[in-house]
Scaffold this motif. Structure first.
Motif, mmCIF file in Angstrom:
data_model
loop_
_atom_site.group_PDB
_atom_site.id
_atom_site.type_symbol
_atom_site.label_atom_id
_atom_site.label_comp_id
_atom_site.label_asym_id
_atom_site.label_seq_id
_atom_site.Cartn_x
_atom_site.Cartn_y
_atom_site.Cartn_z
ATOM 1 N N ALA A 142 83.201 52.631 34.366
ATOM 2 C CA ALA A 142 82.081 52.117 33.578
ATOM 3 C C ALA A 142 81.167 51.354 34.510
ATOM 4 O O ALA A 142 81.631 50.555 35.337
ATOM 5 C CB ALA A 142 82.584 51.215 32.460
ATOM 6 N N VAL A 143 79.878 51.588 34.409
ATOM 7 C CA VAL A 143 78.914 50.903 35.273
ATOM 8 C C VAL A 143 77.796 50.334 34.423
ATOM 9 O O VAL A 143 77.454 50.859 33.358
ATOM 10 C CB VAL A 143 78.326 51.850 36.349
ATOM 11 N N LEU A 144 77.245 49.246 34.898
ATOM 12 C CA LEU A 144 76.070 48.639 34.279
ATOM 13 C C LEU A 144 74.880 48.934 35.180
ATOM 14 O O LEU A 144 74.925 48.695 36.386
ATOM 15 C CB LEU A 144 76.262 47.132 34.124
ATOM 16 N N ARG A 145 73.822 49.459 34.574
ATOM 17 C CA ARG A 145 72.651 49.863 35.347
ATOM 18 C C ARG A 145 71.394 49.387 34.636
ATOM 19 O O ARG A 145 71.345 49.320 33.405
ATOM 20 C CB ARG A 145 72.642 51.379 35.519
ATOM 21 N N ARG A 146 70.393 49.094 35.419
ATOM 22 C CA ARG A 146 69.113 48.686 34.861
ATOM 23 C C ARG A 146 68.313 49.925 34.492
ATOM 24 O O ARG A 146 67.975 50.746 35.345
ATOM 25 C CB ARG A 146 68.334 47.863 35.891
ATOM 26 N N GLY A 147 68.029 50.106 33.199
ATOM 27 C CA GLY A 147 67.257 51.246 32.729
ATOM 28 C C GLY A 147 65.796 50.892 32.549
ATOM 29 O O GLY A 147 65.339 49.802 32.915
ATOM 30 N N LYS A 148 65.030 51.806 31.968
ATOM 31 C CA LYS A 148 63.599 51.591 31.779
ATOM 32 C C LYS A 148 63.316 50.517 30.734
ATOM 33 O O LYS A 148 62.320 49.803 30.823
ATOM 34 C CB LYS A 148 62.934 52.901 31.372
ATOM 35 N N THR A 149 64.162 50.423 29.734
ATOM 36 C CA THR A 149 63.922 49.471 28.653
ATOM 37 C C THR A 149 64.935 48.331 28.649
ATOM 38 O O THR A 149 64.946 47.520 27.738
ATOM 39 C CB THR A 149 63.974 50.190 27.297
ATOM 40 N N GLY A 150 65.791 48.247 29.624
ATOM 41 C CA GLY A 150 66.810 47.203 29.656
ATOM 42 C C GLY A 150 68.057 47.702 30.357
ATOM 43 O O GLY A 150 68.058 48.761 30.990
ATOM 44 N N VAL A 152 71.767 49.301 30.630
ATOM 45 C CA VAL A 152 72.558 50.299 29.916
ATOM 46 C C VAL A 152 73.931 50.375 30.560
ATOM 47 O O VAL A 152 74.106 50.093 31.747
ATOM 48 C CB VAL A 152 71.890 51.692 29.948
ATOM 49 N N ILE A 153 74.918 50.769 29.756
ATOM 50 C CA ILE A 153 76.274 51.001 30.242
ATOM 51 C C ILE A 153 76.503 52.503 30.299
ATOM 52 O O ILE A 153 76.240 53.220 29.322
ATOM 53 C CB ILE A 153 77.311 50.328 29.328
ATOM 54 N N LEU A 154 76.971 52.970 31.444
ATOM 55 C CA LEU A 154 77.259 54.381 31.648
ATOM 56 C C LEU A 154 78.745 54.561 31.883
ATOM 57 O O LEU A 154 79.410 53.712 32.485
ATOM 58 C CB LEU A 154 76.476 54.934 32.840
ATOM 59 N N LEU A 155 79.265 55.699 31.412
ATOM 60 C CA LEU A 155 80.654 56.068 31.649
ATOM 61 C C LEU A 155 80.680 57.282 32.557
ATOM 62 O O LEU A 155 80.092 58.317 32.237
ATOM 63 C CB LEU A 155 81.375 56.361 30.332
ATOM 64 N N SER A 156 81.339 57.153 33.702
ATOM 65 C CA SER A 156 81.409 58.215 34.699
ATOM 66 C C SER A 156 82.848 58.687 34.802
ATOM 67 O O SER A 156 83.748 57.923 35.163
ATOM 68 C CB SER A 156 80.926 57.691 36.058
ATOM 69 N N SER A 157 83.086 59.968 34.461
ATOM 70 C CA SER A 157 84.439 60.508 34.493
ATOM 71 C C SER A 157 84.425 61.934 35.015
ATOM 72 O O SER A 157 83.799 62.813 34.401
ATOM 73 C CB SER A 157 85.053 60.477 33.077
ATOM 74 N N PRO A 158 85.059 62.169 36.176
ATOM 75 C CA PRO A 158 85.735 61.195 37.039
ATOM 76 C C PRO A 158 84.729 60.298 37.735
ATOM 77 O O PRO A 158 83.530 60.597 37.731
ATOM 78 C CB PRO A 158 86.481 62.091 38.034
ATOM 79 N N PRO A 159 85.183 59.188 38.324
ATOM 80 C CA PRO A 159 84.245 58.280 38.989
ATOM 81 C C PRO A 159 83.374 59.011 40.004
ATOM 82 O O PRO A 159 83.865 59.746 40.853
ATOM 83 C CB PRO A 159 85.187 57.273 39.679
ATOM 84 N N GLY A 160 82.080 58.819 39.875
ATOM 85 C CA GLY A 160 81.121 59.492 40.735
ATOM 86 C C GLY A 160 80.365 60.595 40.039
ATOM 87 O O GLY A 160 79.296 61.009 40.497
ATOM 88 N N PRO A 162 77.979 62.282 37.107
ATOM 89 C CA PRO A 162 76.812 61.721 36.408
ATOM 90 C C PRO A 162 77.245 60.913 35.183
ATOM 91 O O PRO A 162 78.048 61.377 34.367
ATOM 92 C CB PRO A 162 76.014 62.967 36.019
ATOM 93 N N GLY A 163 76.723 59.723 35.066
ATOM 94 C CA GLY A 163 77.143 58.850 33.990
ATOM 95 C C GLY A 163 76.556 59.239 32.649
ATOM 96 O O GLY A 163 75.425 59.706 32.558
ATOM 97 N N VAL A 164 77.339 59.045 31.601
ATOM 98 C CA VAL A 164 76.902 59.279 30.228
ATOM 99 C C VAL A 164 76.657 57.927 29.580
ATOM 100 O O VAL A 164 77.544 57.070 29.556
ATOM 101 C CB VAL A 164 77.956 60.071 29.435
ATOM 102 N N GLU A 165 75.450 57.730 29.049
ATOM 103 C CA GLU A 165 75.102 56.442 28.469
ATOM 104 C C GLU A 165 75.935 56.161 27.225
ATOM 105 O O GLU A 165 76.134 57.028 26.382
ATOM 106 C CB GLU A 165 73.612 56.397 28.129
ATOM 107 N N TYR A 166 76.418 54.922 27.131
ATOM 108 C CA TYR A 166 77.184 54.514 25.961
ATOM 109 C C TYR A 166 76.228 54.335 24.794
ATOM 110 O O TYR A 166 75.334 53.492 24.842
ATOM 111 C CB TYR A 166 77.939 53.209 26.240
#
Length: 215
Positions: A142-150, A152-160, A162-166
């Motif tokens: 799970a990663v926290l990233r700065r998006g365009k509007t604030g 967002v938390i992304l889930l990357s499976s396996p690690p690395g 492309p993350g899917v936004e929660y």
């Protein structure tokens, strides 16, 4: 006989009440720590932080300062000394073990990197990351990233991957005044997110996010 029965009940009630009061007023027995063997694991004299147990419970990974920069170290319970795993040109922090204990994930700059538990050349796992957390089995990050509007938390499976936004987003975070934290529950069914969310006067908030999202 009714009077005698009522008297007996009253006496029994007083005895029970007395026992309860005595139990409440009795000083709790302090834990006996003499049977525990307390052994320091990291005592270099430098700043040491963010310790993480290996999956088999036989080693720890932690960050320590070397020449003014944080590096990742490991220490086996069976070894007399710690081993420096990274030699980064910038700060390396927040170590986390892979599910099988063969690799270590850590923060460097704006990215998440990984390196063999015995050392080697680190590799970039994901960039543009403010904070990350790894599931116990090592299959999801799970990663926290700065998006365009604030944020967002992304889930990357396996690690690395492309993350899917929660979604749905549990909050609208325009900014943070404190370093956030992400942590999976041991069974992987929940993700905890902690941070000063939005305005500072809201204080520290802890969010429990069900996995998968939407439950």
């Amino acid at each position: 006989w009714k009077k005698r029965a009522l008297t007996g009940v009253a006496v029994l009630g007083l005895v029970v009440l007395g026992v309860l009061v005595a139990a409440l007023l009795r000083k709790p027995q302090e834990a006996d720590i003499s049977k525990y063997n307390l052994r320091p694991l990291a005592t270099s004299g430098e700043f040491e932080d963010s310790a993480a147990w290996s999956p088999d419970g036989m080693s720890i990974a932690y960050q320590s300062t070397v020449n003014g920069r944080s590096q990742i170290f490991t220490r086996s319970l069976q070894a007399p000394e710690a081993v420096q795993v990274t030699r980064c040109e910038s700060r390396c922090t927040s170590p986390a073990w892979s599910g099988d204990g063969s690799r270590l994930f850590f923060r460097k700059g704006s990215g998440v990197w990984s390196v063999g538990a015995a050392g080697g050349e680190p590799g970039l796992v994901m960039d543009n990351v403010l904070e990350f957390g790894l599931s116990r089995d090592g299959k999801t990050m799970a990663v926290l990233r700065r998006g365009k509007t604030g944020h967002v938390i992304l889930l990357s499976s396996p690690p690395g991957a492309p993350g899917v936004e929660y979604k749905p987003a549990p909050f609208s975070a325009e900014g943070f005044t404190n370093r956030p934290r992400l942590a999976f529950s041991p069974d992987g069914t929940k993700l905890m997110f902690a941070a000063w969310v939005g305005e500072a006067d809201r204080g520290m908030e802890f969010w429990e996010l069900p996995l998968p999202a939407g439950r």
